[in-house]
Design an enzyme around this catalytic site. Structure first.
Site, mmCIF file in Angstrom:
data_model
loop_
_atom_site.group_PDB
_atom_site.id
_atom_site.type_symbol
_atom_site.label_atom_id
_atom_site.label_comp_id
_atom_site.label_asym_id
_atom_site.label_seq_id
_atom_site.Cartn_x
_atom_site.Cartn_y
_atom_site.Cartn_z
ATOM 1 N N GLU A 1 0.735 -1.259 -0.287
ATOM 2 C CA GLU A 1 -0.606 0.402 -0.149
ATOM 3 C C GLU A 1 1.033 1.446 0.240
ATOM 4 O O GLU A 1 1.559 1.631 1.045
ATOM 5 C CB GLU A 1 -0.781 -0.134 1.264
ATOM 6 C CG GLU A 1 -2.024 0.999 1.246
ATOM 7 C CD GLU A 1 -1.961 2.284 1.243
ATOM 8 O OE1 GLU A 1 -1.301 2.941 0.622
ATOM 9 O OE2 GLU A 1 -1.861 2.951 3.206
ATOM 10 N N CYS B 1 -2.536 8.529 3.014
ATOM 11 C CA CYS B 1 -1.763 8.415 1.637
ATOM 12 C C CYS B 1 -2.956 8.652 0.394
ATOM 13 O O CYS B 1 -2.410 8.606 0.312
ATOM 14 C CB CYS B 1 -1.491 6.638 1.560
ATOM 15 S SG CYS B 1 -2.704 6.002 2.486
#
EC number: 1.2.1.5
Length: 495
Positions: free
Chosen positions: A267, A302
């Site tokens: 990720e 993120c």
């Protein structure tokens, strides 16, 4: 929830006992070479603790413990009911120690204590509990065959997992990985970021108290080029579960290919587009969600909505509302419960964000300047408008509270601007038009698309990205796919 007051947290910090050692085979232990490194308070720049500096020899020690317990089956072959009980006990202990864990998180990262206590720690415990409750409801399959044959499809634990987690949500992202990995029966070697190791070290002790067998969870603190590289190149690690930068993710893929072809689940970075059409049902609500979507956790998220795409006809009105909302996000002392923005992780990262802002001054209009926030590592809400979509400000992950605004005049142009990125973690669409919402959601190249909200969700839905934002998914039952092997068993019934 009682957030107390600044003096309460300052007093509590003075009496806080900080564990600084590695956790291997059920025990806290010094690094083999007895080296340490300092973790620093981002507010005062003073050292918080000297942390054990794990290296390859310590990874080998952790590997021996993790592999040994896995092969013995103390955890890997235990019943789902037993794993459920232990993980639920761990979640109970995390909730009982919520103030301690929240304080460690805030001291280590500079995030507001309000957010650590309200969001991070409950979210981390919830992740552990969710997989504890889910694992005895995950079944194998029986395939259709002839009457004299039996074909079963079963899921088994992968083995030893290296979990490498970042510094922006240390405990939360740790538990997004630990929850499914441990529930599935794996052993784990956890390497937290060297910038925020404290909560992971404490979590290991709570896991032992909960009854997790020795060796199932090991925590090795240290630097990426030492402990991290030893994990990614280790020939006995079965899989890596990583959250962090795209650059580091690419290196992990290379290391896996050069070693034992271990699985690598990533990720990685994001540059998510938040698209507001003129028929947005509530501009005030959208402005509030947009501000939270970029300024929460100081923009160190993120999936932050770092690119705001506004339809031309409502752009000026929306920007006025957004400036008002930005007033609700101003840096303050992280231990003050009234604070909504703390500091960035450290001064080095703040310098990086400052460099983007300086560069951006020549690329677009600076609508709101968050510099001079009063704390060394703090930056307030910063908004650029009318920035060239090809500028680095529009394309690179800044990882700070910096919003880039671009105007559009058509749905097709908005879609093109949104998808014109190396990343594909998230996107949002604000519109009353249900058909448009469906069209945009299906055509946006992102792992999560939010309609008339930004970054809503819970443990029931997967989280991950397209393109260079990574592969695999955290959260939901889909996360178990990373941490289990699929085995076919074909039995002849006439033998």
């Amino acid at each position: 929830m009682n957030f107390h007051h600044l003096a309460y947290w300052q007093d509590k910090a003075l009496s806080l006992a900080i564990e600084n050692r590695l956790f291997i085979n059920g025990e806290y232990t010094a690094a083999a070479e007895n080296e340490t490194f300092e973790t620093v308070d981002p507010v005062t720049q003073a050292p918080l603790a000297k942390i054990a500096r794990g290296k390859s020899v310590d990874i080998d020690r952790a590997m021996s413990a993790a592999r040994g317990v896995f092969e013995r089956g103390d955890w890997s072959l235990s019943s789902p009911a037993k794993r459920k009980a232990v993980l639920n006990k761990l979640a109970d202990l995390m909730e009982a120690h919520a103030e301690e864990l929240a304080l460690l998180e805030t001291l280590d990262t500079g995030k507001p204590i309000r957010h650590s206590l309200r969001d991070d720690i409950p979210g981390a415990a919830r992740a552990i509990r969710w997989y504890a409750e889910a694992i005895d409801k995950v079944y194998g399959e029986v395939a259709t065959t002839s009457s004299h044959e039996l074909a079963m499809i079963v899921r088994e634990p992968v083995g030893v997992i290296a979990a490498i987690v970042p510094w922006n949500f240390p405990l939360l992202l740790t538990c997004w990985k630990l929850g499914p990995a441990l529930a599935a029966g794996n052993s784990v070697i956890l390497k937290p970021s060297e910038k925020s190791p404290l909560s992971a070290i404490r979590l290991a002790g709570l896991a032992k108290e909960a009854g997790l067998p020795d060796g199932v969870l090991n925590v090795v603190t240290g630097f990426g080029h030492e402990a991290g590289q030893a994990l990614s190149r280790h020939n006995d690690i079965d899989a890596i579960a990583f959250t962090g930068s795209t650059r580091t993710g690419k290196q992990l893929l290379k290391d896996a290919g050069d070693s034992n072809m271990k699985r690598v689940w990533l990720e990685a970075g994001g540059k998510s587009a938040n698209i507001v059409f003129a028929d947005c049902p509530d501009l005030q609500q959208a402005a509030s969600a947009t501000a939270a979507g970029i300024f929460y956790n100081q923009g160190q998220v993120c999936i932050a909505g770092t690119r705001l795409l506004l339809e031309e006809s409502i752009a000026d009105e929306f920007l006025a509302l957004l400036k008002q909302q930005a007033q609700n996000w101003q840096p303050g002392h992280p231990l003050d419960p009234a604070t909504t923005m703390g500091t960035l992780i450290d001064c080095a990262h703040a310098d990086s964000v400052h460099s983007f802002i300086r560069e951006g001054e020549s690329k677009g209009q600076l609508l709101l300047d968050g510099r001079n926030a009063g704390l060394a590592a703090a930056i307030g809400p910063t908004i650029f408008v009318d920035v060239d979509p090809n500028a680095s400000l529009s394309r690179e992950e800044i990882f700070g509270p910096v919003l880039v605004v671009t105007r559009f005049t058509s749905e097709e142009q908005a879609l093109q601007l949104a998808n014109d990125s190396q990343y594909g973690l998230g996107a949002a669409v604000w519109t009353r038009d249900l058909s448009r919402a469906h069209r945009m959601s299906r055509r946006l190249k992102a792992g999560s698309v939010f309609v008339n909200n930004y970054n809503d969700g819970d443990m029931t839905v997967p989280f991950g990205g397209y393109k260079q934002s990574g592969n695999g998914r955290d959260k939901s039952l889909h996360a178990l796919e990373k941490f289990t092997e699929l085995k076919t068993i074909w039995i002849s019934l006439e033998a």
